[in-house]
Design a protein around this motif. Structure first.
Motif, PDB file in Angstrom:
ATOM      1  N   CYS A  93       2.233   4.048   6.472  1.00 36.01           N
ATOM      2  CA  CYS A  93       1.785   2.837   5.777  1.00 36.01           C
ATOM      3  C   CYS A  93       2.431   1.597   6.400  1.00 36.01           C
ATOM      4  O   CYS A  93       2.485   0.539   5.773  1.00 36.01           O
ATOM      5  CB  CYS A  93       2.128   2.918   4.293  1.00 36.01           C
ATOM      6  SG  CYS A  93       1.561   4.434   3.518  1.00 36.01           S
ATOM      7  N   HIS A 149       0.539   4.297  -2.777  1.00 28.90           N
ATOM      8  CA  HIS A 149       0.418   5.728  -2.482  1.00 28.90           C
ATOM      9  C   HIS A 149       1.563   6.508  -3.146  1.00 28.90           C
ATOM     10  O   HIS A 149       1.354   7.595  -3.670  1.00 28.90           O
ATOM     11  CB  HIS A 149       0.429   5.963  -0.972  1.00 28.90           C
ATOM     12  CG  HIS A 149      -0.817   5.503  -0.292  1.00 28.90           C
ATOM     13  ND1 HIS A 149      -2.080   5.748  -0.794  1.00 28.90           N
ATOM     14  CD2 HIS A 149      -1.020   4.809   0.863  1.00 28.90           C
ATOM     15  CE1 HIS A 149      -2.988   5.234   0.013  1.00 28.90           C
ATOM     16  NE2 HIS A 149      -2.373   4.643   1.021  1.00 28.90           N
ATOM     17  N   ILE A 200       0.822  -1.203   0.000  1.00 26.60           N
ATOM     18  CA  ILE A 200       0.000   0.000   0.000  1.00 26.60           C
ATOM     19  C   ILE A 200       0.862   1.260   0.000  1.00 26.60           C
ATOM     20  O   ILE A 200       0.505   2.272  -0.617  1.00 26.60           O
ATOM     21  CB  ILE A 200      -1.003  -0.016   1.188  1.00 26.60           C
ATOM     22  CG1 ILE A 200      -2.083   1.051   1.003  1.00 26.60           C
ATOM     23  CG2 ILE A 200      -0.303   0.148   2.530  1.00 26.60           C
ATOM     24  CD1 ILE A 200      -2.989   0.767  -0.159  1.00 26.60           C
ATOM     25  N   GLY A 201       2.017   1.201   0.665  1.00 28.11           N
ATOM     26  CA  GLY A 201       2.916   2.355   0.651  1.00 28.11           C
ATOM     27  C   GLY A 201       3.389   2.663  -0.759  1.00 28.11           C
ATOM     28  O   GLY A 201       3.453   3.830  -1.178  1.00 28.11           O
ATOM     29  N   TYR A 224      -8.021   5.180  -4.747  1.00 27.50           N
ATOM     30  CA  TYR A 224      -6.722   5.412  -4.117  1.00 27.50           C
ATOM     31  C   TYR A 224      -6.071   6.684  -4.680  1.00 27.50           C
ATOM     32  O   TYR A 224      -5.493   7.483  -3.951  1.00 27.50           O
ATOM     33  CB  TYR A 224      -5.788   4.216  -4.326  1.00 27.50           C
ATOM     34  CG  TYR A 224      -6.069   3.063  -3.388  1.00 27.50           C
ATOM     35  CD1 TYR A 224      -5.940   3.220  -2.009  1.00 27.50           C
ATOM     36  CD2 TYR A 224      -6.451   1.818  -3.873  1.00 27.50           C
ATOM     37  CE1 TYR A 224      -6.191   2.161  -1.139  1.00 27.50           C
ATOM     38  CE2 TYR A 224      -6.702   0.764  -3.006  1.00 27.50           C
ATOM     39  CZ  TYR A 224      -6.574   0.934  -1.641  1.00 27.50           C
ATOM     40  OH  TYR A 224      -6.822  -0.100  -0.783  1.00 27.50           O
ATOM     41  N   CYS A 239      -2.817   8.440   7.458  1.00 21.66           N
ATOM     42  CA  CYS A 239      -2.563   7.171   8.141  1.00 21.66           C
ATOM     43  C   CYS A 239      -3.538   6.100   7.669  1.00 21.66           C
ATOM     44  O   CYS A 239      -4.748   6.343   7.576  1.00 21.66           O
ATOM     45  CB  CYS A 239      -2.688   7.348   9.656  1.00 21.66           C
ATOM     46  SG  CYS A 239      -2.327   5.830  10.573  1.00 21.66           S
ATOM     47  N   GLU A 240      -2.996   4.925   7.385  1.00 19.77           N
ATOM     48  CA  GLU A 240      -3.866   3.815   6.980  1.00 19.77           C
ATOM     49  C   GLU A 240      -4.793   3.399   8.127  1.00 19.77           C
ATOM     50  O   GLU A 240      -4.503   3.633   9.286  1.00 19.77           O
ATOM     51  CB  GLU A 240      -2.997   2.621   6.532  1.00 19.77           C
ATOM     52  CG  GLU A 240      -2.595   2.698   5.071  1.00 19.77           C
ATOM     53  CD  GLU A 240      -3.808   2.829   4.153  1.00 19.77           C
ATOM     54  OE1 GLU A 240      -4.824   2.162   4.399  1.00 19.77           O
ATOM     55  OE2 GLU A 240      -3.747   3.617   3.189  1.00 19.77           O
ATOM     56  N   GLY A 300      -7.128   6.335   6.018  1.00 21.06           N
ATOM     57  CA  GLY A 300      -7.188   5.678   4.709  1.00 21.06           C
ATOM     58  C   GLY A 300      -8.463   4.908   4.415  1.00 21.06           C
ATOM     59  O   GLY A 300      -8.399   3.764   3.976  1.00 21.06           O
TER      60      GLY A 300
END
Lengths: 349, 349, 349, 349
Positions: free
Chosen positions: B73, B18, B14-15, B287, B95-96, B123
């Motif tokens: 993340c 992004h 996920i990082g 996203y 922040c996730e 997130g």
């Protein structure tokens, strides 16, 4: 072939629908109709259809030795005594739902039917709907594997008159009872536990009468599946009748029936006509088929699609839902009858 | 225009998503990336994208005076300390979800953010999905009148690895938390009461780890509306993400996205392709948009679509659901924290 | 890896779209852009994107020895000379459709390409659309058996400005040419005969300019299949782009793309949003993919999805349609060029 | 109320369907049925339905002074003489399509009807279909503005037996004639010009018999609209009956009817059941309504939905299509009769 001779008790809207559907069947004939308010109008209606006898007294129907089967289409409070009398007279019985609002009386009525050895079909017409039958077929046939989640949406286009609400038995017994039966029908499993949430969001009068107009009920089935039913007394876009069963191998979902497939595309958007308005339009063919299969069961011994026990189970779930809402906690169907007896609840339920 | 300089903490899947989405934005640049397992592979990845600095130490990111905002993340257990540090360093924060699995800690983190006067976006990517935004627009715009019933279906194509299940916080905190946020987002109302039903129907290992794989949760909202969410860890036909809001003037419902509109008609039936497979496919554009609107909020002061309180509320509902399932009864969100403290539950939740 | 260095000729709307799509590709970089009207605005646009060189003279691009491939996005009348020059300079070429409005010149351009041994891709972007690709896959894969009937609907949301109509080459060469290519693409067969019907129903100005705004063209394919294309310059509900291929084993049909799946049900009906508005919205992903696959073809030698001959064939069908409409009778593509030479038609076509 | 007394000539499949539909109507009774092959089976069939008289001689029906109206359901070659006789006997007439395959004879039959002042309804049952009626309503009501494009798809699930093909009059006169009528019905305009393309792609035997099994016909209407009809004798997925009318303010499109709305989602894809199989299933309700409105027209004088001229016009368009295919060029309906007389074509058409 000897025709099945039918007597109809109660010539209101639904009694007349059953009559017209019976008249299409070559294996059946209508011998007599009774209604408390029988008069010239009903006599003319009967004459138009070649129905020989009209009476005010349901006893005339039950006593008629030439009658093979009786359709009980009178008010719910008359169902149990009429079932008992008809069973004792050896008549097969088609009875509208619910059998009664008192589960003990329903049990008594079923016992009378059992002892008499007659057939009893309950008017859960939705089991004969083309869409729901297809759901059942796929679940039974294994297409979706083991059922995990059952979802039923059932919303009426508008609420009944407050006078009807008063005697209806409440949203769970009057309206959602169809969905409780549907849950058992499509899942092929019994309901073990019920949790009911509800509110009065449409018409405060409904609340003043002690009823709800919006409700969501969660179910837990014997096979481990979970279920949820949502009801509203008023969907302004029309009768909303959808079912989805989700399982280990997939899901089957049915949406509404529409009067046509027309799609209109304009500068404003893409529009289609609302669903078929209400149960008479949506379940027209289902009413015909439930009548036909009942008659066929009498003539060729095929099993009933919906019998007395189906009526009882649906009532038991409805009762559990009612208790759950009252108590604010989940209620097991197995404990519902016991709860019913408890002093505390006796008066309120 | 000065570009917003970003530091990314945690360069897992996920990082990296992004990061790639940030790279499309003319108003942003990525100054540094940290990851506990940083090494040649991550350095090559960063070099390809013109990201100057790679470090193992998140402290380097937080201490960097040139960095304006931080994307957290990394794993959930690191969220709260990182939020506190970042806030104290005056950085804006993305922040996730979830902020944490301990609601007291979440509150502490939000307090640190409040005191520092920085921005915090959580997130909840689904708020940026084209379908759910349209639902929200219609509800907010009054198209469907007062909301009465909110229905959310959310099913994954397959369950995560048992190792993940162990640390996930359970189905309510890990998976259904998205739906709890969705319920608040589309209804525009807070959740007051929760009743959770669940079962292990897909993989017994999930049950052995103390978790559920199938769940139905009923909600009661502050505005009187009722809601229901169903989750399954395994829909064999793919990612199933649907929402319906029904109200006094109608309903708005969104169904799944598909890779194409092709309908194949053969002798066997009419077939179409399954929905987009999973969240990366389905929420690709969401996203991108959540990143873009976060950056815009930093540059032009527009309000965040999903802030720290949204993160907290969703956790509170998830906690209530967890307690409800444990206790076998409905739980009010207002009582959940108190229940959490009770001796009896302390160990088990 | 050496990056493919691109020069773009013509920086209007479509040139800029291709530029932005090329900028996403790690294997490509844009070395220079030329436009007759280059000025400060274009220079700023290029600077924002890190494009080093801006010129008014397309010759600068073609002469640049560091450029590997050229995107020709200038007006149609410039295509043929630019293709010839670029080919002679050994550049690979991406050229917008149509190659030209004079089929003899198109043939000459293709010959120059052949002799130079460079690659030439034509901008039939719809071949890269997710829906139409799926149609092609099913036809090629045999799902629908032998194709019997090909149906293409293609309607624009609104007509172009009369100034554009004047130089457009007419509805068959400007608009339906995409559908002629689509017919070949999805059927996998050549078009042998064409019959064109048309009318001016939207705007009389279009008729005064000698063009049509509504047209239906029937096709006969080499494999015996029949086809029909309908075009309108104005569908008030938006861009209507549908294809159906019917065959011996079934059919595959694709309908429009919509901005979301929301269905609104109210007392007035069931409504959904109109299709994606026009080609930029609908074919956004297709434009990205056509660029990407062109670059991939240059780097890894994979075959082009749409080459010079595809451009020629579509022009030939468009020419046949034009002649058919003029003559009021079906025209074989094989006779179209001959007809073109006939004294009688020379001036009018 | 005096009932309309009906005589039915021809007791094949369609004659029996009309009979059963007439038996539902309180305003009608069936007095007699004739069939060349009348025998014990037909007599039993009639007895079951309370039809008093069965005869081999259609003359008995026509001569019966108590009969008000005649349903002509015998073979096409008998239509014209029977219409003339029935008209002269003062009977109202319902006649299956087409009136005849010789347009001069059709004109004579209509003239006899006109002189006798009786009513004549042609069996274009599709005008009574719920979907097509809705299209017509929207076009007539102005929803879509001026019609520009009419599209009709009409495909049978499987071709008729070669023996039927031989006497059918060919695909245009036998099958597409329904669509020619539909084109006039939904557009509200006359067809002025026709261009027919066709091929033999399903069964070479059909070609050997001089017929086509796949055809596309382009229409030009008096109001300037364009139209296209595609026919196939074999859609393996079932009866495909769709109509779309596109105009200046939008479009209205109807798709097929399905036996249910079930959608099955599995690992393989999303599946639904095929459309209703063939005309008996799809047009069941339309057959009932065409009978009912004919009887109502006789009892209350309401105008016929489809009269003799509608039969004639559809035949004229079918003839034009046949000539167009033969000549390989568009044919105006106004010139079709003249062409028919030309020496060259006389034998072949």
């Amino acid at each position: 072939m000897n025709k099945i001779r039918i007597g109809i008790i109660g010539a209101g809207r639904i009694g007349k629908i059953h009559a017209d559907n019976l008249l299409r069947l070559p294996q059946a004939e209508i011998a007599a109709v009774s209604d408390l308010f029988a008069g010239p109008e009903l006599e003319a209606w009967a004459a138009d259809r070649g129905i020989a006898r009209v009476t005010k007294d349901s006893g005339d129907i039950i006593a008629d030795p030439q009658i093979d089967a009786i359709f009980i289409c009178s008010t719910t409070d008359t169902h149990v005594p009429l079932i008992k009398q008809a069973a004792q007279a050896g008549k097969h019985i088609f009875c509208e739902k619910p059998v009664s609002m008192d589960i003990h009386q329903t049990v008594e009525a079923l016992e009378a039917v059992r002892q008499a050895g007659v057939k009893l079909q309950i008017g859960f017409n939705r089991r004969f709907d083309h869409n729901f039958k297809r759901v059942r077929e796929h679940v039974q046939g294994g297409t979706i594997g083991d059922p995990h989640i059952v979802k039923i949406t059932s919303r009426d286009p508008n609420p009944p008159h407050p006078d009807y609400i008063k005697v209806s038995g409440g949203i769970f017994m009057d309206m959602m009872i169809h969905d409780f039966d549907m849950a058992r029908y499509v899942s092929g499993s019994e309901v073990e536990e019920v949790y009911a949430q509800g509110n009065v969001l449409i018409n405060p009068v409904i609340g003043e009468l002690g009823d709800l107009d919006t409700a969501i009920v969660t179910l837990r089935f014997a096979n481990g599946a979970l279920g949820v039913i949502d009801n509203s007394r008023q969907a302004v876009y029309g009768y909303d009748q959808r079912v989805e069963v989700f399982g280990s191998k997939g899901s089957v979902a049915v949406s509404n029936d529409h009067p046509n497939t027309a799609e209109i595309s304009t500068a404003e958007g893409i529009v289609r006509d609302k669903p078929l308005h209400f149960f008479l339009e949506r379940y027209n063919a289902a009413y015909i088929e439930e009548t036909q299969l009942f008659i066929e069961s009498l003539t060729n011994g095929s099993p009933l699609i919906v019998d007395g026990n189906d009526g009882l189970q649906a009532e038991l779930i409805a009762l559990s839902a009612k208790l759950s809402y009252k108590l604010g906690r989940p209620v097991k169907t197995a404990e519902a009858i016991r709860l019913l007896e408890s002093e505390q609840l006796k008066e309120t339920v």
